[in-house]
Design an enzyme around this catalytic site. Sequence first.
Site, PDB file in Angstrom:
ATOM      1  N   ASP A 137       0.858  -1.193   0.000  1.00 48.16           N
ATOM      2  CA  ASP A 137       0.000   0.000   0.000  1.00 48.16           C
ATOM      3  C   ASP A 137       0.892   1.241   0.000  1.00 48.16           C
ATOM      4  O   ASP A 137       2.076   1.164   0.328  1.00 48.16           O
ATOM      5  CB  ASP A 137      -0.914   0.022   1.244  1.00 48.16           C
ATOM      6  CG  ASP A 137      -1.839   1.240   1.265  1.00 48.16           C
ATOM      7  OD1 ASP A 137      -2.411   1.575   0.207  1.00 48.16           O
ATOM      8  OD2 ASP A 137      -1.973   1.892   2.316  1.00 48.16           O
ATOM      9  N   SER A 138       0.293   2.382  -0.343  1.00 50.40           N
ATOM     10  CA  SER A 138       1.048   3.635  -0.278  1.00 50.40           C
ATOM     11  C   SER A 138       1.409   3.970   1.174  1.00 50.40           C
ATOM     12  O   SER A 138       2.306   4.768   1.415  1.00 50.40           O
ATOM     13  CB  SER A 138       0.204   4.772  -0.864  1.00 50.40           C
ATOM     14  OG  SER A 138      -0.981   4.926  -0.099  1.00 50.40           O
ATOM     15  N   TYR A 189      -0.806   8.709  -2.649  1.00 51.10           N
ATOM     16  CA  TYR A 189      -0.774   8.481  -4.091  1.00 51.10           C
ATOM     17  C   TYR A 189      -1.927   9.194  -4.802  1.00 51.10           C
ATOM     18  O   TYR A 189      -1.857   9.448  -5.992  1.00 51.10           O
ATOM     19  CB  TYR A 189      -0.933   6.975  -4.385  1.00 51.10           C
ATOM     20  CG  TYR A 189       0.309   6.125  -4.271  1.00 51.10           C
ATOM     21  CD1 TYR A 189       1.506   6.620  -3.769  1.00 51.10           C
ATOM     22  CD2 TYR A 189       0.270   4.798  -4.695  1.00 51.10           C
ATOM     23  CE1 TYR A 189       2.626   5.801  -3.673  1.00 51.10           C
ATOM     24  CE2 TYR A 189       1.381   3.975  -4.614  1.00 51.10           C
ATOM     25  CZ  TYR A 189       2.564   4.488  -4.092  1.00 51.10           C
ATOM     26  OH  TYR A 189       3.662   3.679  -4.018  1.00 51.10           O
ATOM     27  N   GLY A 190      -3.023   9.403  -4.057  1.00 54.13           N
ATOM     28  CA  GLY A 190      -4.299   9.818  -4.649  1.00 54.13           C
ATOM     29  C   GLY A 190      -4.250  11.036  -5.554  1.00 54.13           C
ATOM     30  O   GLY A 190      -5.032  11.153  -6.489  1.00 54.13           O
ATOM     31  N   CYS A 222      -4.292  -1.411  -2.097  1.00 53.92           N
ATOM     32  CA  CYS A 222      -4.450   0.027  -2.309  1.00 53.92           C
ATOM     33  C   CYS A 222      -5.322   0.193  -3.545  1.00 53.92           C
ATOM     34  O   CYS A 222      -4.945  -0.266  -4.633  1.00 53.92           O
ATOM     35  CB  CYS A 222      -3.072   0.652  -2.532  1.00 53.92           C
ATOM     36  SG  CYS A 222      -3.099   2.401  -2.930  1.00 53.92           S
ATOM     37  N   ASN A 223      -6.468   0.830  -3.384  1.00 58.64           N
ATOM     38  CA  ASN A 223      -7.368   1.023  -4.526  1.00 58.64           C
ATOM     39  C   ASN A 223      -6.711   1.889  -5.592  1.00 58.64           C
ATOM     40  O   ASN A 223      -6.876   1.645  -6.793  1.00 58.64           O
ATOM     41  CB  ASN A 223      -8.667   1.704  -4.076  1.00 58.64           C
ATOM     42  CG  ASN A 223      -9.484   0.803  -3.175  1.00 58.64           C
ATOM     43  OD1 ASN A 223      -9.156   0.626  -2.007  1.00 58.64           O
ATOM     44  ND2 ASN A 223     -10.534   0.225  -3.715  1.00 58.64           N
ATOM     45  N   GLU A 250      -2.630   8.671   8.241  1.00 58.69           N
ATOM     46  CA  GLU A 250      -1.169   8.551   8.317  1.00 58.69           C
ATOM     47  C   GLU A 250      -0.581   9.337   9.484  1.00 58.69           C
ATOM     48  O   GLU A 250       0.446   8.967  10.036  1.00 58.69           O
ATOM     49  CB  GLU A 250      -0.516   9.051   7.007  1.00 58.69           C
ATOM     50  CG  GLU A 250      -0.743   8.158   5.801  1.00 58.69           C
ATOM     51  CD  GLU A 250       0.006   6.825   5.872  1.00 58.69           C
ATOM     52  OE1 GLU A 250       1.084   6.761   6.491  1.00 58.69           O
ATOM     53  OE2 GLU A 250      -0.517   5.837   5.303  1.00 58.69           O
ATOM     54  N   CYS A 284     -11.079   3.162  -0.402  1.00 61.63           N
ATOM     55  CA  CYS A 284      -9.664   3.414  -0.130  1.00 61.63           C
ATOM     56  C   CYS A 284      -9.348   2.631   1.139  1.00 61.63           C
ATOM     57  O   CYS A 284     -10.112   2.691   2.104  1.00 61.63           O
ATOM     58  CB  CYS A 284      -9.424   4.914   0.080  1.00 61.63           C
ATOM     59  SG  CYS A 284      -7.807   5.313   0.782  1.00 61.63           S
ATOM     60  N   HIS A 290      -7.328   3.035   3.448  1.00 63.86           N
ATOM     61  CA  HIS A 290      -7.115   3.814   4.676  1.00 63.86           C
ATOM     62  C   HIS A 290      -8.432   4.063   5.429  1.00 63.86           C
ATOM     63  O   HIS A 290      -8.422   4.274   6.633  1.00 63.86           O
ATOM     64  CB  HIS A 290      -6.507   5.186   4.352  1.00 63.86           C
ATOM     65  CG  HIS A 290      -5.032   5.169   4.105  1.00 63.86           C
ATOM     66  ND1 HIS A 290      -4.473   4.643   2.961  1.00 63.86           N
ATOM     67  CD2 HIS A 290      -3.992   5.615   4.860  1.00 63.86           C
ATOM     68  CE1 HIS A 290      -3.154   4.786   3.016  1.00 63.86           C
ATOM     69  NE2 HIS A 290      -2.838   5.373   4.162  1.00 63.86           N
TER      70      HIS A 290
HETATM   71  N1  DGL Z   1      -4.763   3.183   0.619  1.00 66.23           N
HETATM   72  C1  DGL Z   1      -4.763   3.898  -0.621  1.00 66.23           C
HETATM   73  C2  DGL Z   1      -6.036   3.507  -1.411  1.00 66.23           C
HETATM   74  O1  DGL Z   1      -6.619   2.472  -1.141  1.00 66.23           O
HETATM   75  C3  DGL Z   1      -4.520   5.333  -0.360  1.00 66.23           C
HETATM   76  C4  DGL Z   1      -4.215   6.113  -1.564  1.00 66.23           C
HETATM   77  C5  DGL Z   1      -3.326   7.289  -1.370  1.00 66.23           C
HETATM   78  O2  DGL Z   1      -2.162   7.103  -0.995  1.00 66.23           O
HETATM   79  O3  DGL Z   1      -3.797   8.396  -1.651  1.00 66.23           O
HETATM   80  O4  DGL Z   1      -6.455   4.163  -2.325  1.00 66.23           O
END
Ligand code: DGL
Length: 272
Positions: free
Chosen positions: A15-16, A47-48, A78-79, A156, A188, A190
């Site tokens: 995941d990010s 990442y979003g 991570c989506n 985070e 997501c 998170h």
């Molecule tokens: N956990 C990531 C997801 O499922 C977070 C994405 C991010 O880092 O913005 O999308």
Amino acid sequence: MKEKKSERSVIGIFDSGVGGLSVWRELFKELPFSDFIYLSDNAFCPYGSRKQQEIVDRVIKAVDFLIKKDVSVIVIACNTATAAAIETLRKNYTIPFIGMEPAVKPAAIHSATGVIGVLATQATFKGKLYNNTLEHFASDVKVIQQAGAGLVEAVEHDLTDSPQTAELLKNYIMPMVEAGADHIVLGCTHFPFLADQIRIVAGNGITIVDPAPAVARHTRNVMAEKGLLQDKLFSTEGRTLFFSTGETAMLQKIALSIKPGIPREDFIRIII
Ligand code: DGL
């Protein structure tokens, strides 16, 4: 595959950041005798809001790291990373990948009001995967889409209970409630860590849908198909090693809240 039988097969989770821990907690319940390697790209999180190519480049680095660690299967927990990179990964690697996709289908099927809310990142909403899912499974329901700007950062940085996060959630969730949504899909990984706070805004009448248990079951099926299930081979509980490209403090805090007793040395900082 045969030579793997003599040793434990390891499942890679990526995941990010810490969000993938919401998938890990379901994975180790479903696969208690498997070992896991969790990789958080904390240094590049979130990442979003990044460009697709940037995300793909990071995901490839992460996958190469996990493959060097001898994992047999990789769960892209991570989506956003799934939306940006899963096609490229499946084209370029032979290792099986399990990705995330927003649980629009079960929400649409079970909705009594015909209105569902989806909370995800901007990049997930832009992806082909999400839009194909909408087209195939949500054409009969009204979908209220909301990008959860600021929520990944809140998880985070340990700000899930802050007034700022409460305000963001009120702005994101209330329009769904007012439109009559009876399901809110967490798109997501998170966001399950904000489920209690979402519940406060949404009330008890709304079903919050976390796709992680379904992803864990799917992973088990993939493992079984590939002959990698270890239930009968090992009787000791599996172990997880945690790697992060940045801070490990939040990773430790959340992982320990899920599974107490993980030793400090199992959290390792790396550069990739
Ligand atoms: N956990 C990531 C997801 O499922 C977070 C994405 C991010 O880092 O913005 O999308």
